[in-house]
Motif scaffolding. Structure first.
Motif, PDB file in Angstrom:
ATOM      1  N   PRO A  42      33.353 -11.526 -18.399  1.00 30.82           N
ATOM      2  CA  PRO A  42      33.433 -12.970 -18.144  1.00 30.82           C
ATOM      3  C   PRO A  42      34.481 -13.666 -19.014  1.00 30.82           C
ATOM      4  N   HIS A  43      34.623 -13.215 -20.271  1.00 32.26           N
ATOM      5  CA  HIS A  43      35.617 -13.832 -21.159  1.00 32.26           C
ATOM      6  C   HIS A  43      37.040 -13.571 -20.643  1.00 32.26           C
ATOM      7  N   ASP A  44      37.304 -12.326 -20.199  1.00 34.52           N
ATOM      8  CA  ASP A  44      38.629 -12.001 -19.646  1.00 34.52           C
ATOM      9  C   ASP A  44      38.901 -12.812 -18.393  1.00 34.52           C
ATOM     10  N   LEU A  45      37.893 -12.937 -17.559  1.00 33.32           N
ATOM     11  CA  LEU A  45      38.039 -13.711 -16.320  1.00 33.32           C
ATOM     12  C   LEU A  45      38.356 -15.177 -16.645  1.00 33.32           C
ATOM     13  N   LEU A  46      37.651 -15.731 -17.615  1.00 33.94           N
ATOM     14  CA  LEU A  46      37.870 -17.122 -18.017  1.00 33.94           C
ATOM     15  C   LEU A  46      39.281 -17.312 -18.569  1.00 33.94           C
TER      16      LEU A  46
ATOM     17  N   TRP B 106      34.727 -24.293 -11.744  1.00 34.87           N
ATOM     18  CA  TRP B 106      34.052 -23.448 -12.740  1.00 34.87           C
ATOM     19  C   TRP B 106      32.574 -23.278 -12.392  1.00 34.87           C
ATOM     20  N   LEU B 107      31.947 -24.368 -11.967  1.00 34.32           N
ATOM     21  CA  LEU B 107      30.540 -24.287 -11.574  1.00 34.32           C
ATOM     22  C   LEU B 107      30.364 -23.339 -10.384  1.00 34.32           C
TER      23      LEU B 107
ATOM     24  N   THR C 105      29.186 -15.701  -9.698  1.00 31.05           N
ATOM     25  CA  THR C 105      29.005 -14.523 -10.551  1.00 31.05           C
ATOM     26  C   THR C 105      27.527 -14.245 -10.798  1.00 31.05           C
ATOM     27  N   ARG C 106      26.722 -15.291 -10.823  1.00 32.97           N
ATOM     28  CA  ARG C 106      25.293 -15.101 -11.014  1.00 32.97           C
ATOM     29  C   ARG C 106      24.674 -14.411  -9.799  1.00 32.97           C
ATOM     30  N   GLU C 107      25.136 -14.778  -8.596  1.00 31.03           N
ATOM     31  CA  GLU C 107      24.554 -14.238  -7.365  1.00 31.03           C
ATOM     32  C   GLU C 107      25.163 -12.900  -6.964  1.00 31.03           C
ATOM     33  N   ALA C 108      26.497 -12.789  -7.003  1.00 32.82           N
ATOM     34  CA  ALA C 108      27.149 -11.607  -6.442  1.00 32.82           C
ATOM     35  C   ALA C 108      28.100 -10.929  -7.407  1.00 32.82           C
ATOM     36  N   GLY C 109      28.170 -11.384  -8.642  1.00 32.94           N
ATOM     37  CA  GLY C 109      29.104 -10.805  -9.589  1.00 32.94           C
ATOM     38  C   GLY C 109      30.469 -11.464  -9.470  1.00 32.94           C
ATOM     39  N   PRO C 110      31.386 -11.069 -10.335  1.00 41.94           N
ATOM     40  CA  PRO C 110      32.711 -11.685 -10.305  1.00 41.94           C
ATOM     41  C   PRO C 110      33.457 -11.315  -9.022  1.00 41.94           C
TER      42      PRO C 110
END
Length: 180
Positions: free
Chosen positions: A3-7, A37-38, A44-49
Motif C-alpha cells: 500500500p505504501h508503494d502504491l500511495l 483516494w477513498l 483495495t479493501r474489497e478486491a485488493g489493489p
C-alpha cells in the motif's frame, strides 16, 4: 505492491490528474483527490489493489468528475426568499424540472442531428467528443485513425462548420431584408 508503494507511486499522478480535471467540473482539486483516494481504499479493501494502478487511477478520476457534474446539475442553491420549492413551475417546483429535462433532451437531440449532417470527418469526431464514455484524445484519435496532434485543429474546423450551419438555420432576418 505494498500500500505504501502504491500511495507513493500514484500521489503525483493523482495530483496532476485532479488539477487538470477539477476546474472543468467546478470542484476543488483536493476534493477530487480525496474522493479518488477513498475509492481506492474501498477497492483495495474489497478486491485488493488494482492490477493496473495508473489506468485505474485515470478511470477513477474521470468517473468522479462525471459524478461531480451530475451532482452539480441536481443541486439547487438555497434561496429563503423563493417560497415553497414544491410550489409548481412558476416557483421552480417539480413540473419545471420535468420541463427542463424534456427541453434539454430535445436540445441534445437537435445538436446530434446537426452534427450528423456535417461533412467529412466532423460527425465522427464530434460524436466521439459528445460520447457519454468521455474518451480521451488518444482514444478518439485511435478510433478515427488520425494523429492525436491533429485532433485540436480538426475539432476547431468542425465546430466552426457546425456554428455556421446552425447560425444559418436559426438566424432570423432583420428589418428591410438584412440578415445578421
Amino acid at each position: 505492491m505494498t500500500p505504501h508503494d502504491l500511495l507513493s507511486t500514484l500521489r503525483p499522478l493523482l495530483a496532476a490528474e485532479a488539477a487538470a480535471e477539477a476546474h472543468g467540473a467546478g470542484i476543488e482539486a483536493a476534493d477530487l483527490e480525496q474522493d479518488v483516494w477513498l475509492r481506492l481504499l474501498e477497492r483495495t479493501r474489497e478486491a485488493g489493489p488494482p492490477a493496473e494502478p495508473v489506468r485505474w487511477l485515470r478511470s477513477a478520476v474521470r468517473t468522479e468528475v462525471r459524478s461531480a457534474r451530475r451532482r452539480a446539475r441536481r443541486e439547487v442553491p438555497y434561496d429563503p426568499t423563493a417560497g415553497d420549492p414544491a410550489g409548481g413551475p412558476e416557483r421552480g417546483g417539480p413540473d419545471s424540472c420535468v420541463e427542463h429535462a424534456v427541453l434539454g433532451a430535445e436540445r441534445d437531440r437537435a445538436l446530434r442531428d446537426a452534427v450528423r449532417r456535417l461533412p467529412g470527418r466532423c460527425p465522427g469526431l464530434l460524436m466521439a467528443l459528445l460520447s457519454r464514455r468521455d474518451p480521451t484524445y488518444r482514444e478518439i484519435a485511435g478510433e478515427l485513425g488520425i494523429s492525436q496532434g491533429s485532433l485540436g485543429p480538426v475539432r476547431s474546423r468542425c465546430l466552426g462548420c457546425l456554428r455556421r450551419m446552425l447560425t444559418a438555420e436559426v438566424a432570423a432576418p432583420e428589418p428591410r431584408g438584412k440578415e445578421r
